[in-house]
Design an enzyme around this catalytic site. Structure first.
Site, PDB file in Angstrom:
ATOM      1  N   CYS A  82      10.872  -5.215  -8.708  1.00 37.89           N
ATOM      2  CA  CYS A  82      11.862  -4.104  -8.791  1.00 37.89           C
ATOM      3  C   CYS A  82      11.140  -2.812  -8.551  1.00 37.89           C
ATOM      4  CB  CYS A  82      12.814  -3.719 -10.085  1.00 37.89           C
ATOM      5  SG  CYS A  82      13.637  -5.485 -10.382  1.00 37.89           S
ATOM      6  N   ARG A 128     -22.354   3.121   6.367  1.00 39.45           N
ATOM      7  CA  ARG A 128     -21.035   3.444   5.731  1.00 39.45           C
ATOM      8  C   ARG A 128     -20.492   2.147   4.738  1.00 39.45           C
ATOM      9  NH1 ARG A 128     -20.190   4.233  11.328  1.00 39.45           N
ATOM     10  NH2 ARG A 128     -18.545   2.821  11.518  1.00 39.45           N
ATOM     11  N   ASP A 136      10.615  -0.132 -10.622  1.00 40.74           N
ATOM     12  CA  ASP A 136       9.761   0.380 -11.970  1.00 40.74           C
ATOM     13  C   ASP A 136       9.291  -0.886 -12.731  1.00 40.74           C
ATOM     14  OD1 ASP A 136       9.734   3.243 -11.281  1.00 40.74           O
ATOM     15  OD2 ASP A 136      12.160   2.864 -11.542  1.00 40.74           O
ATOM     16  N   HIS A 178     -17.582   1.785  15.324  1.00 43.89           N
ATOM     17  CA  HIS A 178     -17.077   1.071  14.493  1.00 43.89           C
ATOM     18  C   HIS A 178     -17.093  -0.312  14.862  1.00 43.89           C
ATOM     19  CE1 HIS A 178     -14.234   1.102  10.681  1.00 43.89           C
ATOM     20  NE2 HIS A 178     -14.302   0.024  11.024  1.00 43.89           N
ATOM     21  N   ARG A 185      -9.731   1.769  19.429  1.00 44.97           N
ATOM     22  CA  ARG A 185      -9.191   2.509  18.801  1.00 44.97           C
ATOM     23  C   ARG A 185      -9.286   4.199  18.971  1.00 44.97           C
ATOM     24  NH1 ARG A 185      -9.159   1.035  12.527  1.00 44.97           N
ATOM     25  NH2 ARG A 185     -11.049   2.228  12.742  1.00 44.97           N
ATOM     26  N   TYR A 237      17.678  -8.366  -9.233  1.00 47.82           N
ATOM     27  CA  TYR A 237      18.404  -7.938  -8.102  1.00 47.82           C
ATOM     28  C   TYR A 237      18.758  -9.130  -7.134  1.00 47.82           C
ATOM     29  CZ  TYR A 237      18.200  -3.226  -9.093  1.00 47.82           C
ATOM     30  OH  TYR A 237      18.119  -1.701  -9.712  1.00 47.82           O
ATOM     31  N   LYS A 244     -12.253   7.927   1.050  1.00 46.75           N
ATOM     32  CA  LYS A 244     -10.928   8.354   1.632  1.00 46.75           C
ATOM     33  C   LYS A 244      -9.918   7.471   0.854  1.00 46.75           C
ATOM     34  CE  LYS A 244     -11.083   4.438   5.118  1.00 46.75           C
ATOM     35  NZ  LYS A 244     -11.036   4.336   6.662  1.00 46.75           N
TER      36      LYS A 244
END
Length: 864
Positions: free
Chosen positions: A806, A715, A808, A658, A628, A757, A523
Site C-alpha cells: 500500500c 568514476r 504507507d 561511458h 545516449r 486492497y 547524484k
C-alpha cells in the site's frame, strides 16, 4: 608534498633506513592499518598508548604496500629492520609530536585565512554551519566530524590545499593543561570563535579559570587578528580584556557592552526572530533563525556575528540562514514511554563524547530524575582506574541521580563508599577488583554484564518521567535499549554506515594504478544515502571530484560547504551563469550545448579571462557505443574545428566516455572496441587543444575488470555503496545502507479471509498471523514485492509479503514467528537481506532499490 628525505631534520628524528625509491614523497598521513587507501605516498605514524601500539601493525602495512614509516626511537620493530627492506623509516622521540610537527609545516605553506573554533560545547555545529554559510564566498577546508584532538587536528590541517582552498575552518578541543599550545602551533589561526565555557573536561584542570586561559592560548599566536565571542559570559569577557585580544563581541543583554546587541523579537512557532544593533551607529539588521532551542540559537548567533563583521547584507544573511543544512550528529532526542525523555547516543562511547552528552543532558529543562545508561568506555588511552575516576567526576555537574553500567569492565567496578549499598542486579562479583569507581552516596547504581542481561530485567515503567541518557559503544547494541524505552513509533529509517562507505572507498582506491584520480558519483541523493553527508566524508577522504546529475544537486552541495570540484552531468543551457557562480563544471555532450557555453562565455574565453568566479571548466562527453549522449566519432572533424578557434584558453578539464557493458564478460569485445575508439578520439582532441586533459571511461565494475583502462581518472558509483556490479568482489565490500521499519499491529487472519486492497492476501487453509509494517510505496518500497515476491527480516527470520504493497504500509506473514509483536523492528534490506538478492526477485537492479528510498524516510548516519 614533502620529500621523505627531508623528514629526519623536520621531525627531529634520525633516518633508520632510506626507502628503495630515493625520490619518495609524502602524500597521505596514515594512523590506522585498517584504512589504507593509496599505499603509494602514505606515511604511517606508529603511535603508542596505554592500550595500543602502532608498531604491531608494521608487517601488515608493509604487506599492503606502505613503504614510509615514522617509528619511536628505541622501539623494536616486529621481524627486525631486515623485514622492511624497501621501506623508508625515520625514528623520532615521539611519533605523535612528529605527526603534529609535519602538519604544522604543511600549514605554514598556506597563506590564506584560517579560522579556529574552541569552547566547551557547540564546536562542531558552529564549524559546520559556518562552512555552509560562507561556502558561496570561499573554498573551505574544514575538520571532518569532531576531529579536534591532538591527533584529529593534524589530520584535518593536512587537508589544506593552497591551490584550491581559500579558507580553513578547524575546531580544537582539549582535556588537560598543555594540549592547546600544541594545537595552536598546528592551526596558527588568523581568526577564531570561542563558543562558551561549560563543564566539559573540568576534571583535567584546577579551575574553570585555568581551563579558559588554556583554551584562549589558541588565539594568541603571531598573525592572529580577531576573536568572535559572546560577551554575556563574565569569565570569558574578563579574560579577553585581560589578554588584550582583538575581538568582535556580541551580546543578548541590553546593559552589556559589545560590538553587536542581538534583541529578540516576537517569533513564529519553530523559529526565532532577532534584530542586530551595532554599537556606535543606528544600523539595524533583522533576521530569523529556523529553530528555537537555546543551544542552536547560541551556535547560530556566533555564525551570524561572523557574517555581520564580513559586511554581508541582511537579506543575503537571511537567505543563507534559511538554507542551513542540519548537521548529522549522534545525539538524538526522543520521546520515551511513561512520559520519559531519551537522549540517544548509542554509536560510540569515549570520554569526550560522554562529556558532551552529559552537558546536553544537563541543559534539558524537564523536571525529574536523571539516569545515565552507560556501556564500557572502550575508546580511551587511560588505565581503567584513571578512566572511571574521570567518568565519576563528570556525573555531578549533569545532575545524574542514577547510573546503570553495562559491560564486563564496568560491572567489575567496586563502588567505594561506606554509606552506599550497591544494588547489583545483573551480576554478583565476589572477588575484589583493582578498578575503583568513587561515587557520591546519594547516587543509585545498577550494573549488568551485558545488554541482554539488562533487557531481561528491564521494566520501562521504572523510568517514568525521567530524562535518560543512553550512551554506549556500538558493539553493545544499545539501540535495543532505546527501542524498548522509546514511545511506540511506526517509523521507517535508513541507516547509513559511514565507516562502511569509507571502507569501500579505500577498497577501490587500492585497485587503482598510481596517480589515477577518483571521481565519485553523488547524484540521485548519493544513491539514496544522503548527498551532503556522503560528500562531506568523501571530501575528507580526498576524493578528487564529485559528480551530480543536475545543477540543483551541485548548488545544494556548495551551499552545504562542499568545496571539491563538482561535475554536472546534465546541465541546462540556461544554468551556465549559475554554474559559474557556484563553481560547477558542466558535461558538454552536443554541439548545441557547446554553442550555448560559448555564447555565455565566448568573449571571456577569447580573452583568457579567469577572474573570480572563474569560467566553468568543461568535460567533453564522447559517445563510443552507449548511444545516449555525446559526440560520435563522425562528429570529430566538426568538433575539432569548433574547438580550434578557442583552444588557447578553453578550460577543458576532461574528456570522457561511458561503457555500455563493463560489468558483463559476454560483451568484453564490444567494451574493448569502445576503449579503442575513446583513445583515438581523445588523442585527436588533445592534439587540437595543445595540452593533455584528464581522460576517464570506467565505472565501478570497469575499475575492477579493466585496470589497463584506468587512464587518468575513474568514476566510482554503486560500488561505493556496497554493491558489486562486476560480481567479482562482493565479499570485499561492506553494505552501507540498512532500511528498517516497525510492526504497527499484528492480527489473526482466519482461514479463507483476505487482507489488503483487491483482497489479494488470503489465508487459504489455516489461520495466519499477519503483521502490518509502517512502510509502503510512498517510502520507496516497490509494489512488485507484494504477494510473496518480497520478504523482510523479523527477529532473525524471513517473513514473506502478503497482499499488495500500500502507499504507507504493507503486510507480512509472521505465523512462524510466534514471539513477533507490535513495535518490533523489520529489516527491509541490509545484512541478511542483501540488495542484489531482493532486486533479482522483482527483475530489477540494486541501483533502483537504493535510489527509490523516499526522502521522507529519515536518514540516520552512524560511525563505529
Amino acid at each position: 608534498m614533502f620529500a621523505f628525505s627531508t623528514l629526519p631534520a623536520l621531525l627531529a628524528g634520525h633516518l633508520l633506513q632510506a626507502p628503495a625509491d630515493p625520490a619518495a614523497d609524502v602524500r597521505h598521513l596514515l594512523l590506522d592499518s585498517r584504512r589504507v587507501g593509496l599505499p603509494a605516498g602514505a606515511l604511517f605514524f606508529a603511535l603508542r598508548g596505554p592500550s595500543h601500539d602502532g608498531h604491531r601493525y608494521l608487517p601488515a602495512l608493509y604487506a599492503q604496500g606502505v613503504r614510509l614509516f615514522v617509528v619511536e626511537a628505541g622501539q623494536e620493530l616486529p621481524g627486525g629492520l631486515a623485514a622492511y627492506s624497501e621501506a623508508g623509516i625515520v625514528a623520532v622521540p615521539s611519533p605523535l609530536a612528529a605527526l603534529q610537527a609535519l602538519a604544522a609545516a604543511h600549514r605554514a605553506a598556506f597563506r590564506g585565512p584560517v579560522l579556529a573554533i574552541t569552547g566547551s560545547n557547540g564546536k562542531t555545529i558552529v564549524k559546520e554551519w559556518l562552512a555552509q554559510l560562507l561556502s558561496p564566498d570561499e573554498d573551505i577546508c574544514r575538520s571532518p566530524r569532531s576531529y579536534n584532538s591532538q591527533v584529529g587536528v593534524p589530520l584535518s590541517v593536512w587537508e589544506l590545499n593552497p591551490e584550491r582552498h581559500t579558507l580553513g575552518i578547524f575546531e580544537a578541543g582539549i582535556s588537560e593543561v598543555g594540549e592547546m599550545a600544541r594545537l595552536a602551533a598546528i592551526i596558527r589561526p588568523t581568526e577564531g570563535i570561542f563558543t562558551n565555557l561549560g563543564t566539559a573536561h573540568d576534571a583535567g584542570f584546577a579551575s574553570q579559570e585555568q581551563k579558559l586561559l588554556e583554551k584562549l592560548q589558541l588565539f594568541q599566536g603571531p598573525g592572529f587578528r580577531r576573536l568572535f565571542y559572546c560577551a554575556d559570559q563574565p569569565l570569558v569577557q574578563a579574560a579577553v580584556a585581560q589578554l588584550w585580544l582583538l575581538a568582535f563581541s556580541w551580546t543578548r543583554r541590553a546593559d552589556q557592552a559589545a560590538d553587536v546587541f542581538f534583541a529578540a523579537q516576537p517569533s513564529a512557532e519553530g523559529s526565532t526572530c532577532w534584530q542586530a544593533h551595532f554599537a556606535g551607529n543606528e544600523q539595524v539588521a533583522e533576521f530569523t533563525l529556523p529553530f528555537v532551542d537555546e543551544p542552536s540559537v547560541e551556535n547560530a548567533l556566533h555564525c551570524v556575528s561572523v557574517l555581520l563583521h564580513r559586511g554581508l547584507e541582511p537579506a543575503e544573511i537571511q537567505r543563507r540562514l534559511a538554507r542551513l543544512h542540519p548537521v548529522a550528529m549522534r545525539l538524538e532526542m526522543k520521546l520515551g514511554r511513561h512520559d520519559s525523555y531519551l537522549l540517544d547516543d548509542t554509536y560510540n562511547n569515549d570520554l569526550a563524547g560522554l562529556s558532551l552528552a552529559l552537558n546536553a543532558l544537563a541543559r534539558q529543562p524537564r523536571p525529574g530524575r536523571r539516569t545515565l545508561i552507560l556501556s564500557d568506555v572502550l575508546e580511551s588511552n587511560l588505565s581503567s582506574e584513571e578512566l572511571y575516576a574521570q567518568v565519576a567526576a563528570l556525573l555531578p555537574a549533569a545532575g545524574i541521580t542514577r547510573l546503570i553500567g553495562i559491560g564486563e569492565e564496568i560491572s567489575r567496578l567496586r563502588v567505594r563508599s561506606e554509606e552506599l549499598r550497591v544494588e547489583n542486579l545483573g551480576t554478583r562479583a565476589t572477588e575484589p577488583s583493582s578498578q575503583l569507581l568513587t561515587l557520591r552516596p546519594q547516587l543509585l547504581t545498577q550494573f549488568y554484564p551485558s545488554t541482554e542481561a539488562f533487557l531481561a530485567a528491564l521494566n520501562p515503567a521504572d523510568f517514568a518521567r525521567e530524562v535518560v541518557l543512553v550512551k554506549g559503544a556500538r558493539r553493545f547494541g544499545f539501540e535495543r535499549i532505546v527501542a524498548a524505552l522509546q514511545a511506540q513509533q511506526h517509523g521507517t529509517v535508513l541507516e547509513v554506515n559511514l565507516d562502511a562507505l569509507g571502507h569501500n572507498l579505500q577498497h577501490y582506491r587500492r585497485q587503482l594504478r598510481p596517480g589515477t584520480r577518483l571521481m565519485v558519483m553523488v547524484k540521485a541523493f548519493a544513491y539514496g544515502a544522503g548527498s551532503y553527508e556522503v560528500a562531506s566524508l568523501l571530501e575528507f577522504q580526498r576524493a578528487d571530484y564529485l559528480a551530480v546529475a543536475y545543477a540543483d544537486e551541485g548548488i545544494a552541495l556548495r551551499e552545504a560547504g562542499i568545496s571539491l570540484p563538482i561535475m554536472v552531468m546534465n546541465p541546462a543551457p540556461d544554468s551556465f551563469a549559475t554554474l559559474r557562480q557556484y563553481r560547477l563544471e558542466p558535461e558538454i555532450y552536443s554541439f548545441e550545448m557547446l554553442d550555448e557555453y560559448l555564447a555565455a562565455f565566448g568573449s571571456l574565453v577569447a580573452d583568457g579571462a579567469q577572474s573570480p568566479p572563474p569560467i566553468p571548466k568543461i568535460h567533453l562527453k564522447l559517445d563510443t557505443g552507449m548511444r545516449r549522449l555525446g559526440f560520435d566519432e563522425a562528429d570529430l572533424p566538426a568538433l575539432l574545428a569548433r574547438l580550434r578557434s578557442h583552444a588557447a584558453h578553453l578550460p577543458v578539464a576532461s574528456v570522457m566516455t561511458h561503457l555500455a557493458a563493463a560489468d558483463e564478460a559476454g560483451h568484453d569485445d564490444f567494451t574493448q572496441e569502445q576503449l579503442a575508439t575513446f583513445r583515438r578520439m581523445a588523442a585527436a582532441l588533445e592534439a587540437v587543444l595543445g595540452h593533455s586533459v584528464l581522460k576517464h571511461a570506467l565505472n565501478s565494475a570497469g575499475i575492477l575488470r579493466f585496470p589497463e583502462a584506468h587512464f587518468d581518472m575513474v568514476r566510482l558509483g554503486i560500488g561505493l555503496y556496497g554493491v558489486d556490479a562486476s560480481g567479482r568482489d562482493t565479499d570485499a565490500l561492506r553494505p552501507v545502507s540498512e532500511l528498517r521499519t516497525t510492526i504497527s499491529q499484528i492480527k489473526t487472519l482466519p482461514a479463507g479471509h483476505t487482507v489488503g486492497y483487491g483482497r489479494r492476501g488470503t489465508a487459504v487453509a489455516t489461520a495466519r498471523r499477519i503483521a502490518t509494517l509502517a512502510i509502503g510505496y510512498a517510502d520507496g518500497y516497490d509494489r512488485r514485492f507484494g504477494n510473496g515476491a518480497g520478504a523482510v527480516l523479523i527477529r532473525g527470520q524471513r517473513a514473506p509479503l502478503v497482499g499488495s504493497v500500500c502507499m504507507d504500509m504493507c503486510m507480512v506473514d509472521v505465523t512462524h514467528i510466534p514471539d513477533a509483536r507490535a513495535g518490533d523492528v523489520a529489516l527491509v534490506f541490509g545484512e541478511g537481506l542483501p540488495l542484489p538478492e531482493l532486486a533479482s526477485r522483482i527483475g530489477t537492479i540494486a541501483y533502483e532499490l537504493l535510489t527509490n528510498v523516499s526522502e521522507r524516510v529519515k536518514r540516520v548516519f552512524v560511525s563505529e
